[in-house]
Design an enzyme around this catalytic site. Structure first.
Site, short mmCIF file in Angstrom:
data_model
loop_
_atom_site.label_atom_id
_atom_site.label_comp_id
_atom_site.label_asym_id
_atom_site.label_seq_id
_atom_site.Cartn_x
_atom_site.Cartn_y
_atom_site.Cartn_z
N LYS A 119 6.71 -19.37 90.41
CA LYS A 119 4.95 -19.15 90.30
C LYS A 119 4.53 -19.52 88.99
CE LYS A 119 3.02 -15.38 89.67
NZ LYS A 119 2.05 -14.47 89.06
N ASN A 120 4.95 -18.87 88.14
CA ASN A 120 4.31 -18.69 86.89
C ASN A 120 4.43 -20.26 86.02
OD1 ASN A 120 3.19 -16.39 87.05
ND2 ASN A 120 4.70 -15.12 85.73
N ASP A 178 8.18 -8.22 84.03
CA ASP A 178 7.86 -8.39 85.23
C ASP A 178 8.97 -7.92 86.24
OD1 ASP A 178 5.64 -9.89 84.63
OD2 ASP A 178 6.25 -11.83 85.09
N ARG A 223 0.41 -12.49 96.19
CA ARG A 223 0.01 -13.68 95.10
C ARG A 223 1.27 -14.32 94.64
NH1 ARG A 223 -4.41 -11.10 91.40
NH2 ARG A 223 -4.10 -12.99 90.51
N CYS A 268 -3.64 -9.44 87.60
CA CYS A 268 -3.25 -8.20 87.66
C CYS A 268 -3.70 -7.27 86.38
CB CYS A 268 -1.69 -7.97 87.75
SG CYS A 268 -1.00 -8.55 89.24
N ARG A 322 -4.83 -7.26 78.12
CA ARG A 322 -4.51 -8.72 78.28
C ARG A 322 -5.69 -9.63 77.45
NH1 ARG A 322 -2.35 -9.95 84.07
NH2 ARG A 322 -1.07 -11.34 83.07
N PRO A 323 -6.11 -9.51 76.20
CA PRO A 323 -6.88 -10.64 75.39
C PRO A 323 -6.29 -11.78 75.57
CG PRO A 323 -5.68 -9.13 74.09
CD PRO A 323 -5.15 -8.38 75.43
N ILE A 324 -7.31 -12.83 75.15
CA ILE A 324 -6.63 -14.48 74.96
C ILE A 324 -6.99 -14.72 73.54
CG2 ILE A 324 -6.72 -14.62 77.40
CD1 ILE A 324 -9.56 -16.38 76.78
N ASP A 325 -7.20 -13.74 72.49
CA ASP A 325 -7.61 -14.15 71.13
C ASP A 325 -6.42 -15.31 70.73
OD1 ASP A 325 -5.72 -11.82 71.51
OD2 ASP A 325 -5.52 -12.04 69.06
N GLN A 326 -5.15 -15.19 71.11
CA GLN A 326 -4.27 -16.30 70.35
C GLN A 326 -4.38 -17.85 70.97
OE1 GLN A 326 -2.06 -15.14 67.89
NE2 GLN A 326 -3.34 -13.55 68.14
N ILE A 381 5.62 -4.84 76.19
CA ILE A 381 4.67 -5.87 76.46
C ILE A 381 3.22 -5.84 76.94
CG2 ILE A 381 4.22 -8.47 77.41
CD1 ILE A 381 6.91 -8.10 76.09
N ARG A 437 -5.15 -15.02 86.85
CA ARG A 437 -4.89 -14.96 85.27
C ARG A 437 -4.88 -16.48 84.55
NH1 ARG A 437 -5.86 -11.90 81.30
NH2 ARG A 437 -4.54 -12.42 79.38
C1 EPZ Z 1 2.44 -14.23 81.61
O1 EPZ Z 1 1.37 -13.47 81.36
C2 EPZ Z 1 2.61 -13.93 83.14
N1 EPZ Z 1 1.67 -14.67 83.58
C3 EPZ Z 1 2.69 -12.78 83.39
O2 EPZ Z 1 3.33 -12.54 84.60
C4 EPZ Z 1 3.87 -12.07 82.75
O3 EPZ Z 1 4.11 -10.77 82.81
C5 EPZ Z 1 3.64 -12.28 81.02
O4 EPZ Z 1 3.36 -13.70 81.00
C6 EPZ Z 1 4.69 -11.83 80.01
O5 EPZ Z 1 6.11 -12.33 80.45
C7 EPZ Z 1 1.52 -16.03 83.85
O6 EPZ Z 1 2.39 -16.48 83.67
C8 EPZ Z 1 0.09 -16.40 84.77
P1 EPZ Z 1 1.48 -12.94 77.49
P2 EPZ Z 1 0.27 -13.66 79.97
O7 EPZ Z 1 0.18 -13.98 76.85
O8 EPZ Z 1 0.46 -14.94 79.54
C9 EPZ Z 1 -0.55 -10.04 74.39
C10 EPZ Z 1 3.41 -11.71 86.95
O9 EPZ Z 1 3.55 -10.60 87.57
N2 EPZ Z 1 -1.66 -11.15 73.93
O10 EPZ Z 1 2.83 -13.34 77.12
O11 EPZ Z 1 -1.04 -13.03 80.28
C11 EPZ Z 1 -0.84 -9.47 75.88
O12 EPZ Z 1 -1.93 -8.52 75.83
C12 EPZ Z 1 2.29 -11.70 85.77
O13 EPZ Z 1 3.82 -12.75 87.38
C13 EPZ Z 1 -2.64 -10.87 73.08
O14 EPZ Z 1 -2.85 -9.85 72.54
O15 EPZ Z 1 1.20 -12.57 78.81
C14 EPZ Z 1 0.47 -8.96 75.93
O16 EPZ Z 1 0.67 -7.72 75.45
C15 EPZ Z 1 2.02 -10.49 85.31
N3 EPZ Z 1 -3.37 -11.94 73.04
C16 EPZ Z 1 1.43 -9.73 75.19
O17 EPZ Z 1 0.64 -10.56 74.29
C17 EPZ Z 1 -3.35 -12.99 73.27
O18 EPZ Z 1 -4.17 -14.16 73.17
C18 EPZ Z 1 2.23 -10.82 76.26
O19 EPZ Z 1 1.23 -11.57 76.83
C19 EPZ Z 1 -2.32 -13.30 74.44
C20 EPZ Z 1 -1.43 -12.37 74.77
#
Ligand code: EPZ
Length: 429
Positions: free
Chosen positions: A21-22, A304, A396, A116, A121-125, A326, A92
């Site tokens: 999926k991802n 996950d 989902r 979820c 879950r910020p997107i600042d990066q 995480i 997401r």
């Molecule tokens: C992806 O989420 C997956 N979603 C998630 O799967 C998965 O749990 C996660 O990666 C970790 O493997 C999709 O691929 C759609 P991250 P993502 O950016 O991209 C912090 C599922 O059940 N962060 O790797 O949102 C964040 O808050 C889902 O299938 C920032 O602070 O995860 C987290 O603590 C749930 N700023 C960590 O980094 C940012 O700009 C990792 O998040 C980005 C992330």
């Protein structure tokens, strides 16, 4: 919609894993960046994918379903770089439209991502990276707006190895001028899959799966045919199903190397895990031994998979812990397990499980996708009848979840309404 199940049957047999999926979500976003047709195979038939495809159609992407698992995408007639619909807000992965549209049109307006509720879950990066590539980023209400006269390659260091940011920056940088380096990149299998897909469309990405990814921008991307990798988390969920039901499952169509962290923990807990080409067989034992787990970016133990592991730790002999490093809000399922007689305590980012419990059927609510799947495993391992509400979360991300479980001997049904739930409960009881 609710799942209703009668626990106690060891799950035995073979199950075939669907596409990831991802990976699919990133790959579909990449596909709209070409003006030629892109064919994507092994697409999982799950809600998140169909919602993303509906969002695509709203902005002019042609989506042609060749069969249940194959789709042809053509992004030549996209008429709007603004994606702000009820579809987009459910997901997401809608954030991948930011990278894809910015790369292709130098402009993107996308509703803030949903998904979820497992933490802040910020997107600042993502936004920091887009700015380094030369875009302006504005958040207006619940919309993110990106604009760039020109996208220029840059040296981007991610503060954390974010999956979403790594994929988003690979998408945008593929069509930037010059070279981009992403340092501290995420290394999950789907990062490599999206990079391979982009490369099949003419992108020049090297190093995906390692800490540093190098991208040389190209002028345009072309059509391609691409097959998505198998879903690591769906596979892991069925491996755990064998462990918690004391069953024996051959999990087919996987990449065993992607399963290493999960296999290692299952072996530590006493299960037999045998790799057979592109399959893994997991044989459960009459009793499991507790262990400690810390979730980490790949190749560490995946976040996950931690709720599924939480279920196993309720049953295993001894005290086991899970440290979630995480997401900050991923233990909501522990309260649900307590309704089944589990003994577990959450202290900040650590959950402590006092194992050796016999779980009893109960009425539960799925708090999110993976936790929902974990509660299904708990219900199948428990004595008596369990009902799980909010099944929409599970749909989902898992294709034919109940059907696949039934084929392994599980007694599980989907109840569309309260009336059929009560009838199923009576029938199973
Ligand atoms: C992806 O989420 C997956 N979603 C998630 O799967 C998965 O749990 C996660 O990666 C970790 O493997 C999709 O691929 C759609 P991250 P993502 O950016 O991209 C912090 C599922 O059940 N962060 O790797 O949102 C964040 O808050 C889902 O299938 C920032 O602070 O995860 C987290 O603590 C749930 N700023 C960590 O980094 C940012 O700009 C990792 O998040 C980005 C992330």
């Amino acid at each position: 919609m609710q799942y209703v199940m009668k626990g106690g049957n060891p799950l035995v047999g073979e199950v075939t894993i669907s596409g990831a999926k991802n990976a699919a979500l990133g790959i579909l976003a990449a596909a709209i960046m070409a003006d030629e047709t892109v064919t994507v195979e092994n697409l999982p038939d799950v809600k998140d994918v169909s919602v993303l495809l509906s969002a695509f159609e709203e902005i002019g992407v042609l989506v042609n379903h060749k069969d249940r698992h194959t789709v042809q995408i053509n992004g030549a007639n996209i008429f709007s770089a603004c994606a702000d619909s009820s579809y987009i807000r459910q997901l997401r992965a809608s954030y991948y439209l930011l990278g894809a549209l910015l790369g292709k049109y130098h402009h993107a307006e996308v509703a803030m991502p949903g998904g979820c509720n497992i933490g802040n879950r910020p997107i600042d990066q993502h936004l920091k990276g887009f700015r380094m590539l030369g875009a302006t980023t504005t958040v207006e209400g619940s919309k993110v707006i990106l604009d760039a006269k020109e996208l220029r390659g840059a040296h981007i260091y991610l503060d954390m190895a974010s999956v979403g940011a790594t994929i988003n920056l690979m998408l945008a940088a593929s069509l930037a001028t010059g070279n981009t380096i992403i340092e501290n990149a995420a290394k999950e299998p789907h990062i490599v899959d999206v990079a391979n897909m982009l490369n099949s469309m003419g992108a020049k990405i090297k190093g995906a799966g390692r800490d540093m990814i190098r991208i040389t921008g190209v002028e345009s991307l072309h059509g391609s045919e691409y097959t998505i990798i198998p879903d690591q988390i769906e596979a892991g969920t069925f491996m755990m199903a064998a462990a918690v039901t004391k069953g024996d499952i051959l999990v087919r169509n996987i990449i065993p190397q992607h399963m290493d962290a999960i296999s290692a923990k299952l072996v530590e807990m006493g299960c037999e895990v045998v790799e057979l080409g592109d399959s893994i067989r997991v044989v459960g034992r009459p009793s499991l031994t507790s262990c400690n787990i810390k979730t980490l970016p790949y190749p560490g133990f995946p976040t996950d998979m931690q709720p599924q592991m939480g279920v196993a730790l309720c049953l295993a002999d001894g005290v086991g812990t899970i440290t979630e490093s995480i997401f900050e809000n991923r233990f909501k399922y522990v309260d649900e397990l307590a309704k089944m007689g589990a003994e577990a305590e959450v202290k900040g980012t650590i959950a402590i499980f006092k194992g050796g419990k016999t779980l009893k059927g109960a009425d539960l609510v799925a708090p999110d996708l993976r936790a929902g799947a974990a509660l299904v495993l708990a219900g199948l391992a428990a004595e008596g009848i369990t009902a799980i509400d909010n099944v929409g979360y599970i749909l989902r991300g898992y294709e034919d979840f109940d059907e696949k479980l039934r084929s392994l001997g599980a007694e599980i049904r989907l109840a569309e309404d309260e009336d059929s739930l009560q009838k199923l409960k009576l029938k199973m009881g």
